[in-house]
Motif scaffolding. Structure first.
Motif, PDB file in Angstrom:
ATOM      1  N   GLN A   6       0.874  -1.162   0.000  1.00 46.56           N
ATOM      2  CA  GLN A   6       0.000   0.000   0.000  1.00 46.56           C
ATOM      3  C   GLN A   6       0.912   1.211   0.000  1.00 46.56           C
ATOM      4  O   GLN A   6       1.935   1.207   0.695  1.00 46.56           O
ATOM      5  CB  GLN A   6      -0.887   0.062   1.246  1.00 46.56           C
ATOM      6  N   PRO A  90       5.595  -1.952   2.120  1.00 44.25           N
ATOM      7  CA  PRO A  90       5.731  -3.242   1.436  1.00 44.25           C
ATOM      8  C   PRO A  90       5.085  -4.318   2.298  1.00 44.25           C
ATOM      9  O   PRO A  90       5.121  -4.242   3.537  1.00 44.25           O
ATOM     10  CB  PRO A  90       7.240  -3.432   1.347  1.00 44.25           C
ATOM     11  N   ALA A  91       4.462  -5.292   1.641  1.00 45.34           N
ATOM     12  CA  ALA A  91       3.671  -6.234   2.441  1.00 45.34           C
ATOM     13  C   ALA A  91       3.671  -7.625   1.839  1.00 45.34           C
ATOM     14  O   ALA A  91       4.023  -7.830   0.680  1.00 45.34           O
ATOM     15  CB  ALA A  91       2.226  -5.726   2.524  1.00 45.34           C
ATOM     16  N   GLN A  92       3.248  -8.581   2.678  1.00 44.37           N
ATOM     17  CA  GLN A  92       2.935  -9.923   2.197  1.00 44.37           C
ATOM     18  C   GLN A  92       1.438  -9.947   1.916  1.00 44.37           C
ATOM     19  O   GLN A  92       0.631  -9.573   2.778  1.00 44.37           O
ATOM     20  CB  GLN A  92       3.280 -10.978   3.243  1.00 44.37           C
ATOM     21  N   PHE A  93       1.083 -10.326   0.684  1.00 39.48           N
ATOM     22  CA  PHE A  93      -0.327 -10.471   0.330  1.00 39.48           C
ATOM     23  C   PHE A  93      -0.843 -11.725   1.022  1.00 39.48           C
ATOM     24  O   PHE A  93      -0.258 -12.806   0.886  1.00 39.48           O
ATOM     25  CB  PHE A  93      -0.478 -10.591  -1.189  1.00 39.48           C
ATOM     26  N   LEU A  94      -1.944 -11.587   1.798  1.00 38.63           N
ATOM     27  CA  LEU A  94      -2.467 -12.742   2.537  1.00 38.63           C
ATOM     28  C   LEU A  94      -3.694 -13.350   1.871  1.00 38.63           C
ATOM     29  O   LEU A  94      -3.943 -14.547   1.986  1.00 38.63           O
ATOM     30  CB  LEU A  94      -2.826 -12.318   3.965  1.00 38.63           C
ATOM     31  N   GLY A  95      -4.481 -12.497   1.210  1.00 35.23           N
ATOM     32  CA  GLY A  95      -5.680 -13.021   0.552  1.00 35.23           C
ATOM     33  C   GLY A  95      -6.810 -12.027   0.657  1.00 35.23           C
ATOM     34  O   GLY A  95      -6.595 -10.827   0.840  1.00 35.23           O
TER      35      GLY A  95
ATOM     36  N   GLN B   6      -8.394   2.575   1.915  1.00 36.66           N
ATOM     37  CA  GLN B   6      -7.208   1.899   2.418  1.00 36.66           C
ATOM     38  C   GLN B   6      -7.223   2.105   3.919  1.00 36.66           C
ATOM     39  O   GLN B   6      -7.521   3.208   4.397  1.00 36.66           O
ATOM     40  CB  GLN B   6      -5.917   2.480   1.828  1.00 36.66           C
ATOM     41  N   ALA B   7      -6.916   1.066   4.655  1.00 38.78           N
ATOM     42  CA  ALA B   7      -6.816   1.196   6.105  1.00 38.78           C
ATOM     43  C   ALA B   7      -5.561   0.456   6.548  1.00 38.78           C
ATOM     44  O   ALA B   7      -5.147  -0.524   5.925  1.00 38.78           O
ATOM     45  CB  ALA B   7      -8.055   0.604   6.783  1.00 38.78           C
ATOM     46  N   ILE B   8      -4.961   0.966   7.616  1.00 36.94           N
ATOM     47  CA  ILE B   8      -3.838   0.274   8.252  1.00 36.94           C
ATOM     48  C   ILE B   8      -4.239   0.039   9.696  1.00 36.94           C
ATOM     49  O   ILE B   8      -4.435   0.988  10.463  1.00 36.94           O
ATOM     50  CB  ILE B   8      -2.539   1.102   8.171  1.00 36.94           C
ATOM     51  N   VAL B  41      -6.363  -8.258   1.935  1.00 40.92           N
ATOM     52  CA  VAL B  41      -5.707  -8.279   3.241  1.00 40.92           C
ATOM     53  C   VAL B  41      -4.216  -8.534   3.041  1.00 40.92           C
ATOM     54  O   VAL B  41      -3.839  -9.515   2.383  1.00 40.92           O
ATOM     55  CB  VAL B  41      -6.309  -9.373   4.152  1.00 40.92           C
ATOM     56  N   GLN B  42      -3.404  -7.633   3.569  1.00 39.91           N
ATOM     57  CA  GLN B  42      -1.955  -7.777   3.463  1.00 39.91           C
ATOM     58  C   GLN B  42      -1.333  -7.501   4.826  1.00 39.91           C
ATOM     59  O   GLN B  42      -1.939  -6.848   5.674  1.00 39.91           O
ATOM     60  CB  GLN B  42      -1.404  -6.799   2.413  1.00 39.91           C
ATOM     61  N   GLN B  43      -0.124  -8.015   5.047  1.00 39.12           N
ATOM     62  CA  GLN B  43       0.584  -7.796   6.306  1.00 39.12           C
ATOM     63  C   GLN B  43       1.923  -7.151   6.011  1.00 39.12           C
ATOM     64  O   GLN B  43       2.692  -7.644   5.185  1.00 39.12           O
ATOM     65  CB  GLN B  43       0.783  -9.129   7.033  1.00 39.12           C
ATOM     66  N   SER B  44       2.174  -6.023   6.695  1.00 38.42           N
ATOM     67  CA  SER B  44       3.396  -5.263   6.445  1.00 38.42           C
ATOM     68  C   SER B  44       4.626  -6.146   6.627  1.00 38.42           C
ATOM     69  O   SER B  44       4.705  -6.962   7.551  1.00 38.42           O
ATOM     70  CB  SER B  44       3.493  -4.084   7.421  1.00 38.42           C
ATOM     71  N   LEU B  52      -2.819  -4.390   6.467  1.00 31.48           N
ATOM     72  CA  LEU B  52      -3.216  -3.411   5.450  1.00 31.48           C
ATOM     73  C   LEU B  52      -4.471  -3.904   4.735  1.00 31.48           C
ATOM     74  O   LEU B  52      -4.482  -5.016   4.197  1.00 31.48           O
ATOM     75  CB  LEU B  52      -2.084  -3.224   4.432  1.00 31.48           C
ATOM     76  N   ILE B  53      -5.488  -3.100   4.745  1.00 27.68           N
ATOM     77  CA  ILE B  53      -6.762  -3.485   4.124  1.00 27.68           C
ATOM     78  C   ILE B  53      -7.060  -2.523   2.976  1.00 27.68           C
ATOM     79  O   ILE B  53      -6.986  -1.302   3.145  1.00 27.68           O
ATOM     80  CB  ILE B  53      -7.917  -3.418   5.141  1.00 27.68           C
ATOM     81  N   THR B  54      -7.394  -3.100   1.834  1.00 28.95           N
ATOM     82  CA  THR B  54      -7.874  -2.294   0.703  1.00 28.95           C
ATOM     83  C   THR B  54      -9.258  -2.815   0.339  1.00 28.95           C
ATOM     84  O   THR B  54      -9.432  -4.019   0.167  1.00 28.95           O
ATOM     85  CB  THR B  54      -6.939  -2.424  -0.511  1.00 28.95           C
TER      86      THR B  54
END
Lengths: 99, 99
Positions: A6, A90-95, B6-8, B41-44, B52-54
């Motif tokens: 993001q 920078p992130a890991q895409f989880l789903g 976008q939310a963190i 859903v992503q994780q920094s 991280l949510i989009t």
């Protein structure tokens, strides 16, 4: 591991719409690039100088390789003068859903 | 106008993975909800407490209505105790690739 990110690009005053246009162009440039899966461009409703980017890539290597793409570099050069600040996660895409 | 955000979400210490799980559950809950188009859903990679949510919705009204969904409310209640801070950017979805 799928790579993602993001970013929040804050344009210099009055250039939010111009920056949004450039980032939409960026989406069309990276679309055919190896590993690009999602490139989402949004504009903040509370501050229209803030352009929100969400990206998902098959791998961090693919994303890294895209940065040496000539069209991408030319676009970054055009955007830089109207970007005041950039917040980058920078992130890991989880789903999720629809992605 | 398509609505997005976008939310963190920053979890309390050591609860990043637990929060990520709950948000992945949120994605499956909102998937069938009217107007939900993307929930990513992503994780920094630099701070694993940051999730991280989009989101992309057909309209802001659809998103608003989703918040009164019982399953969504129950999930928010479960997530709240392990969320330390939330950065939230409501946005206009402009477009992009794969979305």
């Amino acid at each position: 591991m799928k790579f993602g990110m993001q970013a929040i690009l804050t344009a210099v005053p009055n250039e939010g719409n111009a920056l949004a246009k450039i980032m939409l162009e960026a989406a069309s440039i990276v679309a055919p690039v190896k590993g690009c899966e999602r490139y989402i461009v949004q504009q903040s409703l509370t501050d229209d100088t803030k352009i929100l980017i969400t990206e998902v890539w098959a791998s961090q290597e693919d994303h890294q390789a895209s940065l040496s793409n000539e069209q991408v570099q030319a676009l970054i050069a055009r955007a830089k003068p109207i970007i005041a600040t950039m917040e980058y996660h920078p992130a890991q895409f989880l789903g999720g859903y629809g992605c």
